[in-house]
Each structure stands twice: as C-alpha cells, then as structure tokens.
Design an enzyme around this catalytic site. Structure first.
Site, PDB file in Angstrom:
ATOM      1  CG  ASP A  68      -2.016  -0.812   1.089  1.00  0.00           C
ATOM      2  OD1 ASP A  68      -2.404  -1.293   0.069  1.00  0.00           O
ATOM      3  OD2 ASP A  68      -3.072  -0.960   2.074  1.00  0.00           O
ATOM      4  N   GLY A  69       2.165   1.229   0.756  1.00  0.00           N
ATOM      5  CA  GLY A  69       2.762   2.467   0.798  1.00  0.00           C
ATOM      6  C   GLY A  69       3.309   2.929  -0.715  1.00  0.00           C
TER       7      GLY A  69
END
Length: 286
Positions: A68-69
């Site tokens: 997700d980062g």
C-alpha cells in the site's frame, strides 16, 4: 490496453524478478511495457520515487508493484498525470493493491482484453499558514495528520468548518482522512471505516483527553480549518504530515486549511476481490 509502465518497490522486488516477468509476459502478447526502478529522487524534484516526466505520454496504465505504501507514493508522484494505477501486492494483504502476486498473469490478461473498470478516489488539499504566510501546500490520498511534536504532551486545537466553530480538542493530534484513508491511521485510532468509492471528509482525534470525543464525518464540500492553540502563553509544537510523507512544523496560532482537492486518483479494478472481502479478511485475521 496496449501500453504499460511498471513501478516496482526495490526492497520487495530487489532483482526485478516480478517486474521483468510482467514485462516479458506483456511483450510476448504484443504489448509495450517499460520498467522503472524505484530510486530516491534528488531533493530538488517534485517527486520522491517516480519521475512522471519519464513516463511516455501514451502509457495507458501504470502497474505498481509493492504494498500500500508503494501505491500511495505512486499516486502522489503521478497526480498531475492522471494515469490509471493498478496495484499488485508483493507483500502482505493491503487495501490499495488490487491483486496479489499469485494472480498477476490472469489480471494482465483482463487488462489486455479491456475487461476492467476504473474507480476515482478523492484526495485532500491542505495549505498550512504561519500568520498570513503560506508555509506548505500539498495533496493527500489517505490523510493529513496534525500531531504533537517535541515534548510528549497533548496539543490543543480549534476546529472550524465552513468558517464556523465546531469544537476544540486536547489530544495527541487530529487525523483528517479521505474514505481511502479510513482504513489507515484513522482505523488504528478507532475511526470509522468508509467505502473508498465514497466522497466525504473524516475528522478523528488521536487519543483525546475526554470521554465524549468522537469522529466527525463531513460532506466533501466542507472546508476545514484547524488552528493550533497557545497554552499558558507558550507556543505548542505540532507537525502536519501529508500521507506520512511531506511535513511541516507548526506552532501556536498557526493553522491549516483542508478541503477536497480538484485532483483525483484513478485505480483500475478487475473485480477480482472487493473492498468488503479485503475488509473481512483483515478483520478476521486471515
């Protein structure tokens, strides 16, 4: 789709094995695919990992490999390009990545056959001020966080919505999040979970020093102003952070104005797994 661009997280794909495999698979099917390694940019640039100028103008989809980062960073770097993003999770299960590494080839087949839809996600625009002086403006896909800085004590903040006073909080900080960001920091401090396709603004206090403080959900046309209060004549020390990335220090009487951005992020969806299914897995610990 015929033309693709791959952004990969070098920590999770250090030898570019996954990225090169995707490139080879697409090229065998007569498609164009370029791979860009993720590297720290020069500090004078407007991006952190991905230089948008290096992505050809005719690219139809950016494939983002990581977690997700990585997807979050790509969305910020490429916000001016408005290219659809397709997240491929090569780490643990996330909310932003559409698929896992075991479903790459079937997913690519769907993209090639145009068997997909795109989903727009709202972003926030924040501008911080010291007096009348503008000190930082940026956008956020997940959240804008106003938190304490320096000494370990709470900060006092006053919140205004559409120029009307809403409430004051003594807390470790305030999270202003989008529906996409509702499953991030907002979730970890007990904030509400909202479908990422919604359009609204969430205000959630961080460890408030009151038993009655609750999250507030505002319409997407709300304009929020958060002012750092002075305590006993001394300046509070606070910090504003955009998506856990860019940040600026603030003191008493400084303030930030936050509203819905006119920019959006487009994610490619192949309906292989829904938000509710991801949420169920997360909540069950699967």
């Amino acid at each position: 789709m015929d033309k693709f661009y791959v952004i990969t997280n070098m920590q999770k794909d250090p030898q570019l094995k996954v990225a090169k495999g995707i490139q080879k698979y697409l090229e065998k099917r007569g498609k164009e695919c370029l791979v860009q390694e993720m590297a720290q940019s020069d500090i004078i640039q407007n991006y952190k990992y991905t230089d948008p100028a290096k992505i050809p103008l005719d690219v139809e989809c950016v494939l983002v490999l990581g977690g997700d980062g990585t997807v979050l960073q790509a969305s910020r770097d490429l916000v001016e390009r408005d290219i659809p993003l397709f997240g491929i999770n090569i780490g643990t299960l996330g909310y932003l990545a559409e698929i896992g590494a075991d479903y790459i080839e079937p997913a690519l087949d769907k993209l090639i056959l145009d068997d997909y839809v795109t989903e727009k996600r709202m972003m926030l625009q924040g501008t911080a001020y010291h007096g009348r002086k503008h000190i930082l403006s940026d956008v956020a896909l997940n959240d804008i966080v106003i938190s304490r800085s320096g000494r370990l004590r709470v900060i006092d903040v006053n919140i205004f919505v559409n120029d009307r006073f809403l409430n004051s909080y003594s807390a470790d900080g305030i999270i202003v999040s989008t529906p996409t960001g509702s499953t991030g920091y907002n979730l970890s401090v007990g904030g509400p979970i909202v479908s990422p396709s919604a359009s609204m603004i969430l205000l959630t206090p961080i460890a408030p020093h009151t038993l009655t403080a609750r999250s507030v959900i505002l319409p997407d046309d709300a304009k929020v102003k958060i002012e750092i209060e002075r305590r006993n004549g001394s300046d509070e020390e606070a910090e504003v952070t955009f998506d856990g990335d860019t940040s600026v220090k603030m003191k008493g009487k400084d303030f930030i104005e936050i509203e819905k951005s006119n920019r959006t992020v487009r994610f490619v969806k192949i309906d292989q797994i829904s938000f509710l299914e991801i949420l169920r897995r997360k909540m069950s610990g699967a």
